[in-house]
Design a protein around this motif. Structure first.
Motif, PDB file in Angstrom:
ATOM      1  N   PHE A  39     -59.675  -6.210  -4.917  1.00 42.61           N
ATOM      2  CA  PHE A  39     -59.189  -6.079  -6.054  1.00 42.61           C
ATOM      3  C   PHE A  39     -59.345  -7.204  -7.246  1.00 42.61           C
ATOM      4  CE2 PHE A  39     -55.627  -6.335  -9.381  1.00 42.61           C
ATOM      5  CZ  PHE A  39     -55.848  -5.107 -10.101  1.00 42.61           C
ATOM      6  N   TYR A  40     -58.946  -8.187  -6.551  1.00 42.08           N
ATOM      7  CA  TYR A  40     -58.822  -9.590  -7.643  1.00 42.08           C
ATOM      8  C   TYR A  40     -60.353 -10.003  -7.483  1.00 42.08           C
ATOM      9  CZ  TYR A  40     -53.798  -9.533  -7.292  1.00 42.08           C
ATOM     10  OH  TYR A  40     -52.615  -9.286  -7.621  1.00 42.08           O
ATOM     11  N   LEU A  41     -61.272  -9.828  -6.509  1.00 41.71           N
ATOM     12  CA  LEU A  41     -62.560 -10.218  -6.674  1.00 41.71           C
ATOM     13  C   LEU A  41     -63.129  -9.278  -7.977  1.00 41.71           C
ATOM     14  CD1 LEU A  41     -64.051 -10.704  -3.305  1.00 41.71           C
ATOM     15  CD2 LEU A  41     -63.830 -12.252  -5.101  1.00 41.71           C
ATOM     16  N   ARG A  42     -62.910  -8.176  -8.114  1.00 40.04           N
ATOM     17  CA  ARG A  42     -63.346  -7.253  -9.308  1.00 40.04           C
ATOM     18  C   ARG A  42     -62.651  -7.804 -10.502  1.00 40.04           C
ATOM     19  NH1 ARG A  42     -62.387  -2.426  -5.797  1.00 40.04           N
ATOM     20  NH2 ARG A  42     -60.437  -2.115  -6.738  1.00 40.04           N
ATOM     21  N   ARG A  43     -61.412  -8.179 -10.314  1.00 36.11           N
ATOM     22  CA  ARG A  43     -60.743  -8.631 -11.645  1.00 36.11           C
ATOM     23  C   ARG A  43     -61.594 -10.149 -12.202  1.00 36.11           C
ATOM     24  NH1 ARG A  43     -59.766  -5.433 -14.789  1.00 36.11           N
ATOM     25  NH2 ARG A  43     -61.132  -4.439 -13.535  1.00 36.11           N
ATOM     26  N   ILE A  44     -61.802 -10.991 -10.966  1.00 35.53           N
ATOM     27  CA  ILE A  44     -62.315 -12.170 -11.531  1.00 35.53           C
ATOM     28  C   ILE A  44     -63.941 -11.931 -11.970  1.00 35.53           C
ATOM     29  CG2 ILE A  44     -63.303 -14.278 -10.473  1.00 35.53           C
ATOM     30  CD1 ILE A  44     -60.904 -14.286  -8.417  1.00 35.53           C
ATOM     31  N   ARG A  45     -64.650 -11.100 -11.358  1.00 37.38           N
ATOM     32  CA  ARG A  45     -66.037 -10.912 -11.939  1.00 37.38           C
ATOM     33  C   ARG A  45     -65.949  -9.998 -13.294  1.00 37.38           C
ATOM     34  NH1 ARG A  45     -67.387  -7.818  -7.710  1.00 37.38           N
ATOM     35  NH2 ARG A  45     -68.300  -9.568  -6.795  1.00 37.38           N
ATOM     36  N   ARG A  46     -65.026  -9.247 -13.544  1.00 39.91           N
ATOM     37  CA  ARG A  46     -64.852  -8.430 -14.722  1.00 39.91           C
ATOM     38  C   ARG A  46     -64.508  -9.627 -15.883  1.00 39.91           C
ATOM     39  NH1 ARG A  46     -64.783  -6.831 -19.241  1.00 39.91           N
ATOM     40  NH2 ARG A  46     -63.739  -4.729 -19.857  1.00 39.91           N
ATOM     41  N   LEU A  47     -63.416 -10.370 -15.591  1.00 39.01           N
ATOM     42  CA  LEU A  47     -63.047 -11.214 -16.697  1.00 39.01           C
ATOM     43  C   LEU A  47     -63.332 -12.747 -16.769  1.00 39.01           C
ATOM     44  CD1 LEU A  47     -59.308 -10.257 -16.424  1.00 39.01           C
ATOM     45  CD2 LEU A  47     -61.042  -9.164 -18.027  1.00 39.01           C
ATOM     46  N   GLY A  48     -63.616 -13.304 -15.468  1.00 37.99           N
ATOM     47  CA  GLY A  48     -63.680 -14.873 -15.606  1.00 37.99           C
ATOM     48  C   GLY A  48     -64.928 -15.436 -15.909  1.00 37.99           C
ATOM     49  N   PRO A  49     -66.235 -14.854 -15.654  1.00 31.34           N
ATOM     50  CA  PRO A  49     -67.384 -15.764 -16.172  1.00 31.34           C
ATOM     51  C   PRO A  49     -67.368 -15.684 -17.761  1.00 31.34           C
ATOM     52  CG  PRO A  49     -68.116 -14.195 -14.212  1.00 31.34           C
ATOM     53  CD  PRO A  49     -66.590 -13.820 -14.623  1.00 31.34           C
ATOM     54  N   ALA A  50     -67.205 -14.433 -18.473  1.00 30.73           N
ATOM     55  CA  ALA A  50     -67.177 -14.410 -19.664  1.00 30.73           C
ATOM     56  C   ALA A  50     -66.119 -15.235 -20.477  1.00 30.73           C
ATOM     57  CB  ALA A  50     -67.077 -13.023 -20.330  1.00 30.73           C
ATOM     58  N   LEU A  51     -65.295 -15.432 -19.999  1.00 23.64           N
ATOM     59  CA  LEU A  51     -64.037 -16.224 -20.514  1.00 23.64           C
ATOM     60  C   LEU A  51     -64.466 -17.647 -20.212  1.00 23.64           C
ATOM     61  CD1 LEU A  51     -61.148 -16.869 -21.378  1.00 23.64           C
ATOM     62  CD2 LEU A  51     -60.365 -16.739 -19.276  1.00 23.64           C
ATOM     63  N   ILE A  52     -64.981 -18.111 -19.164  1.00 26.58           N
ATOM     64  CA  ILE A  52     -65.329 -19.573 -18.880  1.00 26.58           C
ATOM     65  C   ILE A  52     -66.171 -20.028 -19.927  1.00 26.58           C
ATOM     66  CG2 ILE A  52     -66.384 -21.023 -17.275  1.00 26.58           C
ATOM     67  CD1 ILE A  52     -64.752 -19.214 -14.995  1.00 26.58           C
ATOM     68  N   ALA A  53     -67.185 -19.042 -20.039  1.00 25.09           N
ATOM     69  CA  ALA A  53     -68.544 -19.188 -21.161  1.00 25.09           C
ATOM     70  C   ALA A  53     -67.954 -19.653 -22.466  1.00 25.09           C
ATOM     71  CB  ALA A  53     -69.600 -18.233 -20.949  1.00 25.09           C
ATOM     72  N   VAL A  54     -67.035 -18.766 -22.646  1.00 27.80           N
ATOM     73  CA  VAL A  54     -66.222 -19.196 -23.999  1.00 27.80           C
ATOM     74  C   VAL A  54     -65.619 -20.326 -24.271  1.00 27.80           C
ATOM     75  CG1 VAL A  54     -64.661 -18.315 -25.732  1.00 27.80           C
ATOM     76  CG2 VAL A  54     -66.492 -16.678 -24.793  1.00 27.80           C
ATOM     77  N   LEU A  55     -64.772 -20.643 -23.174  1.00 24.93           N
ATOM     78  CA  LEU A  55     -63.942 -21.698 -23.122  1.00 24.93           C
ATOM     79  C   LEU A  55     -64.832 -23.148 -23.036  1.00 24.93           C
ATOM     80  CD1 LEU A  55     -61.100 -21.058 -20.361  1.00 24.93           C
ATOM     81  CD2 LEU A  55     -61.163 -20.956 -22.723  1.00 24.93           C
ATOM     82  N   LEU A  56     -66.051 -22.913 -22.333  1.00 24.77           N
ATOM     83  CA  LEU A  56     -66.979 -24.056 -22.373  1.00 24.77           C
ATOM     84  C   LEU A  56     -67.557 -24.278 -23.575  1.00 24.77           C
ATOM     85  CD1 LEU A  56     -68.644 -26.392 -20.682  1.00 24.77           C
ATOM     86  CD2 LEU A  56     -70.463 -24.416 -20.180  1.00 24.77           C
TER      87      LEU A  56
END
Length: 663
Positions: free
Chosen positions: A78-95
């Motif tokens: 479940f949490y891997l799906r959530r990380i895959r869903r939300l994490g990369p795009a958020l990190i790109a915007v933060l960067l």
């Protein structure tokens, strides 16, 4: 994993793809985007976030129930799906935002930005912004990561909801719905209480948003059977009307979330129920709505940093005209790139479910480690002030030190309204909002030690002058509940003040609004009637002060060269000239002396406006409030003009100078 299938079988709704939900996402994200682009016709656009919460509650609960029913639920997956869903795009915007912010944000803003970035990485930005201030406060529009508060709320929801579904959902078919209902009611009650007594907590904290997720979750647990199209059309129409009303009728003054959030949330639930209606449902299922809904997460992530960084780069205090369209186009250029290049690649890309994909995901997520270290460093080292000229930083540093002095100074006994005047020949009372503080400082710093003059200040916003009109109850249109309360408190303080019966002259200095002009006459009459019968006080009206883009930020960007005065003048808000002229005419009609502040801040033709004094110290603390150095200088200029000196102190310039010579 063996589960009680009877407990969950009745809860499981259809798992097929519902394009109307992407259409509902389009309504939600475009509401937020247009609201942040400051389109006046959608003052309640912020409710789009609440619609997102309902959608999340529905989809996540449906997914969890499906996995529990199938006996293959896994917290890890479940949490891997959530990380895959939300994490990369958020990190790109933060960067990306960090890189741009490092070039354009001032040390103070960059330091706070770094703190917000760090909080965003740890799903705690809602706590960070709650600790700072409110969503609609004056500086909110200059926080590039403010929008991540809702992501943190959602991520915190994900920490508790899977465990709830897994532990409670296996007991019996009714336990989980009852628990969800009770949690939602408790959350709603908390939202009602905290919105009234601690609005920022009610807005930002996850417990007071659970009922919004709970509405979507309850819908998923109902497992509704297919409805006749007539009912689907009705539910879809009613839901859209409820959301539409919220968008058009709510605004920044609406207590929120409070009970008001139920309207768009219930509307979203009805749209989910009836969104597959044959006719109205096409508004949601058409290719454009579905496409925007698919990129909605990326669009939400990029839209706010674009707006805020535009304001930082251009010193704009609002998004107007064609700029809105240009920024909207830029958002729709960036969002698809984010969606197809990052979000979709990690979420749906080839091999995304293979073991190697997880390793690549964790490799990408190593970027936050670097961002965390940079953010901690920037936060600890004063927002990387080394990016700017040393002389400028020195001047701004002194300003920041003086800010604390200024707060202490204006709170001292000389400005306290319940103290009597000193035994002086001339007793001067300055009244108004925060700009009356500037005028109090300007007078006090230039007559300090002169026993012939005593200066005091009394708080009264100009919007509160309606209370002194003949029919005050008819003039409260446009004031929020908090403004009405503040006006009542200030009105009571004015009536209770003993200074009005002693004062010789009253100087009204405030950030005037034209809607307050009709109330100047009854207020002036009140002041005269409350004064000494044998010699009513002289009432002096001061025009609005010059306003600019943020002055310290401008100085940091362009330095302390010889052109600073011209460049400051170029950012002056010139539409205030007409307001001041109308105010002057109103004062003349009422036979009240009028002082134009702008003439003492800028040259006659307003081609130059002083930003620093002879020692290089900044004269403003923000868009227009005066630092102590500014108050001292501008007050000195006013008192050097004999006519103005008489109006403000009852003494001419030569008489004031005679005191200086004697001392």
């Amino acid at each position: 994993m063996k589960q009680n299938s009877e407990a969950v079988s009745a809860m499981t709704p259809s798992q097929k793809y519902q394009p109307e939900i992407d259409g509902l996402r389009t309504i939600a994200v475009m509401s937020v985007v247009l609201f942040h682009l400051e389109f006046k016709w959608i003052p309640g656009g912020f409710v789009g976030v609440d619609v997102f919460f309902v959608i999340s509650g529905f989809l996540i609960t449906r997914l969890l129930v499906k996995d529990v029913q199938a006996g293959n639920f896994s917290f890890k997956h479940f949490y891997l799906r959530r990380i895959r869903r939300l994490g990369p795009a958020l990190i790109a915007v933060l960067l990306g935002t960090f890189v741009v912010a490092a070039f354009f944000l001032t040390p103070d803003h960059f330091q706070r930005f770094s703190g917000a970035l760090l909080a965003s990485l740890f799903s705690a930005s809602n706590l960070f912004f709650w600790a700072e201030s409110g969503y609609f406060d004056a500086t909110a529009e200059l926080k590039p990561l403010l929008h991540t508060w809702s992501l943190s709320v959602e991520e915190q929801f994900y920490l508790v909801w899977p465990a709830l579904i897994f532990l409670v959902g296996r007991r019996s078919r009714w336990v989980l719905p009852v628990v969800v209902l009770l949690l939602s009611l408790l959350s709603l009650y908390g939202a009602l209480v905290f919105t009234k007594y601690e609005p920022s907590a009610g807005f930002f904290l996850m417990p007071f948003r659970i009922y919004e997720f709970g509405i979507g979750a309850g819908l998923a647990l109902l497992a509704l059977q297919p409805l006749r199209n007539t009912f689907r059309e009705f539910f879809c129409l009613l839901g859209l009307l409820m959301i539409g009303y919220s968008l058009l009728a709510f605004d920044k003054l609406t207590p929120f979330p409070d009970i008001y959030a139920l309207l768009p949330c219930m509307g979203a639930a009805l749209v989910i129920v009836g969104g597959n209606a044959r006719f109205l449902g096409y508004l949601l299922r058409n290719p454009i709505s579905v496409w925007v809904g698919k990129i909605s997460y990326s669009l939400y992530l990029v839209h706010w940093p674009i707006v805020v960084l535009y304001k930082h780069v251009t010193f704009a205090d609002a998004v107007l005209g064609k700029t809105r369209i240009a920024l909207l186009v830029l958002m729709f250029m960036a969002a698809p790139v984010m969606y197809y290049g990052i979000e979709k690649r990690f979420r749906f890309g080839a091999g995304s479910n293979k073991p190697g994909a997880s390793r690549r995901l964790w490799g990408w997520l190593a970027v936050p480690l670097v961002l965390s270290m940079l953010s901690v460093h920037a936060y600890a080292i004063n927002g990387w002030s080394w990016r700017f000229d040393d002389a400028v930083i020195h001047s701004i540093g002194i300003l920041e030190e003086r800010q604390q002095d200024r707060r202490q100074f204006i709170d001292n006994e000389q400005a306290t309204s319940n103290l009597p005047f000193d035994a002086a020949a001339e007793k001067v009372l300055v009244m108004g909002d925060s700009h009356s503080t500037d005028m109090f400082n300007a007078l006090y710093l230039n007559v300090e030690g002169d026993s012939r003059i005593s200066v005091r200040r009394l708080e009264l916003d100009d919007v509160c002058l309606y209370l002194f009109a003949d029919k005050p109850d008819e003039q409260v249109t446009g004031l929020s509940a908090s403004e009405l309360v503040r006006c009542g408190e200030q009105y009571d303080a004015v009536l209770a003040s003993e200074m009005l019966a002693q004062v010789d002259r009253i100087v009204i200095s405030t950030r005037w609004q034209e809607t307050s002009f009709p109330n100047i006459e009854p207020f002036a009459n009140f002041l005269r009637s409350a004064g000494k019968p044998e010699s009513p006080p002289q009432v002096v009206v001061m025009g609005r002060s010059a306003e600019f883009k943020n002055v310290p930020a401008l100085i940091l960007q362009i330095g302390l060269d010889d052109t600073i005065d011209q460049q400051l003048a170029a950012t002056r808000t010139t539409n205030l000239d007409a307001l001041n002229e109308n105010l002057k005419q109103q004062a003349e009609v009422l036979q009240l002396p009028f002082v134009d502040k702008v003439s003492y801040l800028c040259s006659d033709e307003a081609s130059r406006c002083d930003a620093i004094d002879e020692q290089g110290l900044v004269l403003y603390t923000d868009y227009g409030h005066w630092s102590l150095e500014g108050a001292r200088l501008f007050g000195q200029r006013m008192l050097a003009d004999s006519a103005t000196a008489v109006m403000l102190t009852g003494m001419s310039t030569s008489e004031l100078n005679a005191r200086s010579t004697a001392n």
